[in-house]
Design an enzyme around this catalytic site. Structure first.
Site, short mmCIF file in Angstrom:
data_model
loop_
_atom_site.label_atom_id
_atom_site.label_comp_id
_atom_site.label_asym_id
_atom_site.label_seq_id
_atom_site.Cartn_x
_atom_site.Cartn_y
_atom_site.Cartn_z
N LYS A 136 0.81 -1.22 0.00
CA LYS A 136 0.00 0.00 0.00
C LYS A 136 0.84 1.27 0.00
O LYS A 136 2.04 1.24 0.31
CB LYS A 136 -0.98 -0.04 1.17
N ARG A 156 -3.80 -9.89 4.91
CA ARG A 156 -4.24 -9.97 3.50
C ARG A 156 -3.09 -9.47 2.62
O ARG A 156 -2.68 -8.32 2.75
CB ARG A 156 -5.48 -9.08 3.32
N1 HH2 Z 1 -7.51 -3.63 0.63
C1 HH2 Z 1 -7.83 -3.64 -0.68
C2 HH2 Z 1 -8.97 -4.29 -1.14
N2 HH2 Z 1 -9.76 -4.96 -0.29
N3 HH2 Z 1 -10.26 -5.69 1.89
C3 HH2 Z 1 -9.96 -5.73 3.20
N4 HH2 Z 1 -10.74 -6.41 4.05
N5 HH2 Z 1 -8.86 -5.08 3.71
C4 HH2 Z 1 -8.02 -4.36 2.90
O1 HH2 Z 1 -7.05 -3.76 3.43
C5 HH2 Z 1 -8.31 -4.31 1.51
C6 HH2 Z 1 -9.46 -5.00 1.02
C7 HH2 Z 1 -6.93 -2.95 -1.66
O2 HH2 Z 1 -5.99 -3.87 -2.18
P1 HH2 Z 1 -6.13 -4.58 -3.61
O3 HH2 Z 1 -7.31 -5.48 -3.64
O4 HH2 Z 1 -4.86 -5.24 -3.98
O5 HH2 Z 1 -6.32 -3.36 -4.58
P2 HH2 Z 1 -7.52 -2.90 -5.51
O6 HH2 Z 1 -8.66 -2.54 -4.62
O7 HH2 Z 1 -6.94 -1.73 -6.27
O8 HH2 Z 1 -7.88 -4.07 -6.41
#
Ligand code: HH2
Length: 302
Positions: A246, A280
């Site tokens: 992040k 995660r």
């Molecule tokens: N972070 C992201 C997405 N979903 N869900 C939970 N529970 N906690 C988190 O910290 C979280 C989440 C963001 O990460 P990522 O899925 O890799 O990115 P994007 O939303 O751009 O697909």
């Protein structure tokens, strides 16, 4: 999947959270009952998007997505988190139909995996289709804040839920995040959402809380939440943390998203020391190594 669980300890406002022997907890989700407390669980991220911030999204190729899912399990993922919408700051809003078309074919092809699958969505239509197609957990970045339907779906399916805190929406959340007391406010919000989830019929052992690192938070907010994760654990439910790659890691190290693994691993180790039960992450194999070391120190786990 595990066997027996033992007594209970008082949680938030007298709620009892069942704990196993030696301080372990369980997370019940669909046909799975995951043991927590003895070691940290790793949730592997599988983004079915063209625009995820981490650049790892697999888009338009369900076969490749299924292959990647198996790679993540092979690398040691305890849970797979599948998402069809990027929620990075300023991301485009995806309609439910498109999200469904991204997520459901992959779930159908995955069939019965050895680990639970969580679906990262805020939409009832997507959650319903995903739970029917084999998902066991709803990972909701809105903390079941988008209407009562989601909570009833989770309760009806006997699924697990991750309730995350977010200030604002992905489109505007990083414009000017503001808190008087970020740790207290996030803990109070999540306690209220957990109460609402239970009132909707979701069992206490099926609820996990997440401070939502990067979701409407400045660098200082993210650091305070990680440093005081124990305050969130005191609400009485297991805690999940998503720090992987992040932007706060970029702010601290100057590294672009593709070279934030070392910083991500440091944040995972500290999160475990402060009480995280589930992390995660995008880099499952590398995280397993960090978790093995942190768990040996923090939990005496070998
Ligand atoms: N972070 C992201 C997405 N979903 N869900 C939970 N529970 N906690 C988190 O910290 C979280 C989440 C963001 O990460 P990522 O899925 O890799 O990115 P994007 O939303 O751009 O697909």
């Amino acid at each position: 999947m595990m066997g027996s669980v033992g007594g209970s300890v008082p949680g938030e406002q007298g709620l009892a959270v069942n704990r196993g022997h030696e301080g372990s907890l369980v997370f019940r989700c669909g046909r799975f009952c995951l043991e927590l407390g003895r070691r940290t669980l790793v949730m592997g991220v599988l983004n079915l998007t063209p625009d995820s911030f981490s650049g790892d999204g697999i888009h338009g190729d369900p076969g490749r997505a299924v292959e990647r899912a198996h790679e993540l399990v092979e690398a040691g993922a305890d849970i797979l988190d599948i998402g069809g919408e990027s929620t990075r700051p300023g991301s485009a809003i995806v309609d439910a139909d498109l999200e469904l078309r991204r997520v459901v074919p992959v779930l159908e092809r995955l069939g019965e995996l050895s680990v639970p699958i969580s679906v990262d969505t805020r939409r009832a239509a997507v959650a319903q289709a995903a739970l029917t197609a084999g998902a066991s957990i709803l990972n909701d970045i809105s903390g079941l804040g988008e209407g009562p339907q989601l909570a009833s779906l989770v309760a009806g399916a006997g699924a697990g839920v991750v309730l995350m805190h977010m200030q604002g929406t992905p489109q505007d959340m990083q414009r000017d995040p503001h808190y008087e007391d970020v740790v207290g406010q996030v803990a109070t919000f999540l306690a209220a959402r957990a109460r609402a989830a239970r009132e909707a019929g979701i069992g206490p052992e099926s609820i996990v809380l997440d401070p939502g690192i990067g979701f409407g938070k400045t660098l200082e907010h993210n650091l305070a939440l990680l440093a005081h994760l124990d305050a969130l654990a005191e609400v009485g439910y297991p805690v999940l943390v998503g720090t992987s790659r992040k932007s706060f890691i970029g702010q601290l190290t100057g590294q672009p998203v593709e070279t934030r693994l070392s910083g991500s691993l440091a944040s995972v180790a500290v999160a475990i020391a402060r009480g995280a039960d589930i992390v995660r992450v995008h880099d499952v194999r590398e995280t397993r190594q960090a978790v093995a070391v942190a768990d040996a120190i923090v939990r005496g786990a070998r």
